[in-house]
Design an enzyme around this catalytic site. Structure first.
Site, PDB file in Angstrom:
ATOM      1  N   SER A  31       0.849  -1.193   0.000  1.00 17.47           N
ATOM      2  CA  SER A  31       0.000   0.000   0.000  1.00 17.47           C
ATOM      3  C   SER A  31       0.887   1.246   0.000  1.00 17.47           C
ATOM      4  O   SER A  31       1.879   1.310   0.707  1.00 17.47           O
ATOM      5  CB  SER A  31      -0.870   0.039   1.255  1.00 17.47           C
ATOM      6  N   HIS A  62      -5.271  -2.912  -5.460  1.00 15.72           N
ATOM      7  CA  HIS A  62      -4.175  -3.862  -5.661  1.00 15.72           C
ATOM      8  C   HIS A  62      -4.268  -4.499  -7.056  1.00 15.72           C
ATOM      9  O   HIS A  62      -4.087  -5.695  -7.202  1.00 15.72           O
ATOM     10  CB  HIS A  62      -4.229  -4.994  -4.620  1.00 15.72           C
ATOM     11  N   HIS A  84      -3.015 -11.944  -1.199  1.00 20.12           N
ATOM     12  CA  HIS A  84      -3.001 -12.129   0.256  1.00 20.12           C
ATOM     13  C   HIS A  84      -3.672 -13.449   0.618  1.00 20.12           C
ATOM     14  O   HIS A  84      -4.596 -13.895  -0.065  1.00 20.12           O
ATOM     15  CB  HIS A  84      -3.740 -10.979   0.952  1.00 20.12           C
ATOM     16  N   TYR A  86      -5.701 -13.919   2.989  1.00 23.04           N
ATOM     17  CA  TYR A  86      -7.110 -13.728   3.372  1.00 23.04           C
ATOM     18  C   TYR A  86      -8.055 -13.728   2.175  1.00 23.04           C
ATOM     19  O   TYR A  86      -9.273 -13.804   2.336  1.00 23.04           O
ATOM     20  CB  TYR A  86      -7.303 -12.444   4.200  1.00 23.04           C
ATOM     21  N   GLU A  87      -7.493 -13.656   0.969  1.00 17.33           N
ATOM     22  CA  GLU A  87      -8.354 -13.712  -0.218  1.00 17.33           C
ATOM     23  C   GLU A  87      -8.836 -15.123  -0.488  1.00 17.33           C
ATOM     24  O   GLU A  87      -9.709 -15.324  -1.338  1.00 17.33           O
ATOM     25  CB  GLU A  87      -7.600 -13.166  -1.437  1.00 17.33           C
ATOM     26  N   ALA A 114       2.183  -1.913   4.255  1.00 14.06           N
ATOM     27  CA  ALA A 114       1.685  -1.017   5.286  1.00 14.06           C
ATOM     28  C   ALA A 114       1.413  -1.894   6.503  1.00 14.06           C
ATOM     29  O   ALA A 114       0.974  -3.037   6.361  1.00 14.06           O
ATOM     30  CB  ALA A 114       0.406  -0.335   4.825  1.00 14.06           C
ATOM     31  N   MET A 212      -0.669  -8.125   7.173  1.00 10.81           N
ATOM     32  CA  MET A 212      -1.340  -9.310   6.622  1.00 10.81           C
ATOM     33  C   MET A 212      -0.594  -9.887   5.410  1.00 10.81           C
ATOM     34  O   MET A 212      -1.200 -10.547   4.565  1.00 10.81           O
ATOM     35  CB  MET A 212      -2.774  -8.942   6.226  1.00 10.81           C
ATOM     36  N   SER A 213       0.698  -9.636   5.330  1.00  8.67           N
ATOM     37  CA  SER A 213       1.465 -10.129   4.162  1.00  8.67           C
ATOM     38  C   SER A 213       2.911 -10.373   4.567  1.00  8.67           C
ATOM     39  O   SER A 213       3.226 -10.525   5.741  1.00  8.67           O
ATOM     40  CB  SER A 213       1.410  -9.073   3.040  1.00  8.67           C
ATOM     41  N   ASN A 236      -0.807   3.096  10.778  1.00  7.06           N
ATOM     42  CA  ASN A 236      -1.718   3.331  11.919  1.00  7.06           C
ATOM     43  C   ASN A 236      -1.071   2.708  13.144  1.00  7.06           C
ATOM     44  O   ASN A 236      -0.194   1.859  13.015  1.00  7.06           O
ATOM     45  CB  ASN A 236      -3.075   2.641  11.659  1.00  7.06           C
ATOM     46  N   HIS A 248      -9.401   0.233   6.311  1.00  7.97           N
ATOM     47  CA  HIS A 248      -8.521   0.051   5.150  1.00  7.97           C
ATOM     48  C   HIS A 248      -8.290   1.383   4.440  1.00  7.97           C
ATOM     49  O   HIS A 248      -7.180   1.678   3.982  1.00  7.97           O
ATOM     50  CB  HIS A 248      -9.164  -0.971   4.204  1.00  7.97           C
TER      51      HIS A 248
END
Ligand code: HPA
Length: 273
Positions: A31, A62, A84, A86-87, A114, A212-213, A236, A248
């Site tokens: 990101s 993305h 990712h 989570y996809e 990020a 998450m990556s 954040n 997000h």
């Protein structure tokens, strides 16, 4: 030959049918680095959707393609958009792009993302050079039949992030007057952000940032003998560490705001590699 390796070879054959370009550095754009192409002399773009069997990212912002060309004088391949876990993809597919870049010829993998800041000394907008990682909360991408053409069954992970590359990044940050934090990155599955209790647990475990990556890609790269480095943009403070709710959109907004310096740090570092 394992199924996974056959799939990889199909992708690689397609790549070689388009070009004989051999990149030395692979760069995964997280990101905030979506506009990175302007820092490259791009010679060829390959949309992921053109590559047979290649996983295609479904996350907004993305959109996926490989950019092949030069960063300074360094032959490089950049991934605009990553997949990712989570996809819903198997971890083996999440790291297929990393393995394909190894097949293209990369010796160095530069990971960016990020991340949420866990270390209380961090501030929103900081950059953190990743010095080590915790990937115990996601499945290893090496589970299943070993792709022995790429690496050994039980690869060592003592030095995931390369000392010399870290020295280079630190030197670059100093030269460019970009302040740089250092720390341990912890990968979660996502897609939900964490609870405050989870973040307190991750802090106890030694994590400085959460995302998450990245960790799975670093493992696949080290398995294949690629040298790895990485930088997180702290978009954040992690759950419970600030009064703000996490979204997000906010993550992307901060990463976008920091994109100029992030691009400079990455580019100037790669130019030395
Ligand atoms: N948690 C997980 N992933 C993230 C975060 C976070 O706080 N910020 C950006 N990616």
């Amino acid at each position: 030959m394992s199924i996974q390796y056959e799939k990889l070879e199909k992708c690689y054959e397609y790549y070689r049918s388009l070009t004989d370009f051999v990149p030395r550095v692979g760069l995964i754009l997280g990101s905030g680095l979506g506009g990175y192409a302007k820092n490259m002399k791009v010679e060829l773009e390959i949309p992921y959707s053109d590559i047979p069997g290649f996983p295609v990212s479904t996350v907004q912002g993305h959109d996926g393609k490989f950019l092949l060309g030069y960063i300074g004088n360094v032959p490089a391949v950049a991934m605009k958009g990553r997949v990712h876990y989570y996809e819903g993809y198997d971890m083996k597919d999440v790291v297929l792009p990393t393995r394909l870049m190894k097949r293209m010829g990369i010796e160095v993998l530069f990971l960016t993302n990020a991340a949420g800041g866990i270390n209380p000394k961090f501030h929103v907008g900081d950059f953190m050079m990743i010095t080590d990682q915790i990937s115990s909360f996601v499945p290893s991408p090496l589970i299943g039949e070993n792709v022995s053409e790429l690496g050994e069954r039980f690869p060592d992970m003592t030095h995931i992030y390369d000392e010399e590359l870290m020295r280079l990044i630190e030197e670059t940050a100093r030269e460019e007057s970009i302040s740089l934090q250092k720390g341990v990155y912890l990968q979660t599955t996502g897609p939900n952000f964490e609870s405050p209790a989870e973040i307190r647990m991750y802090a106890v475990l030694g994590a400085d940032a959460v995302g998450m990556s990245t960790s799975c890609e670093a493992i696949a790269a080290r398995h294949a003998g690629v040298h790895v480095c990485g930088i997180s943009c702290i978009s954040n403070m992690a759950s419970g560490l600030s009064d703000e709710e996490l979204s997000h959109l906010d993550v992307q907004a901060v990463a976008d705001k920091r994109s100029g310096e992030f691009e400079r740090l990455v580019t100037k570092s790669i130019e030395k590699m």
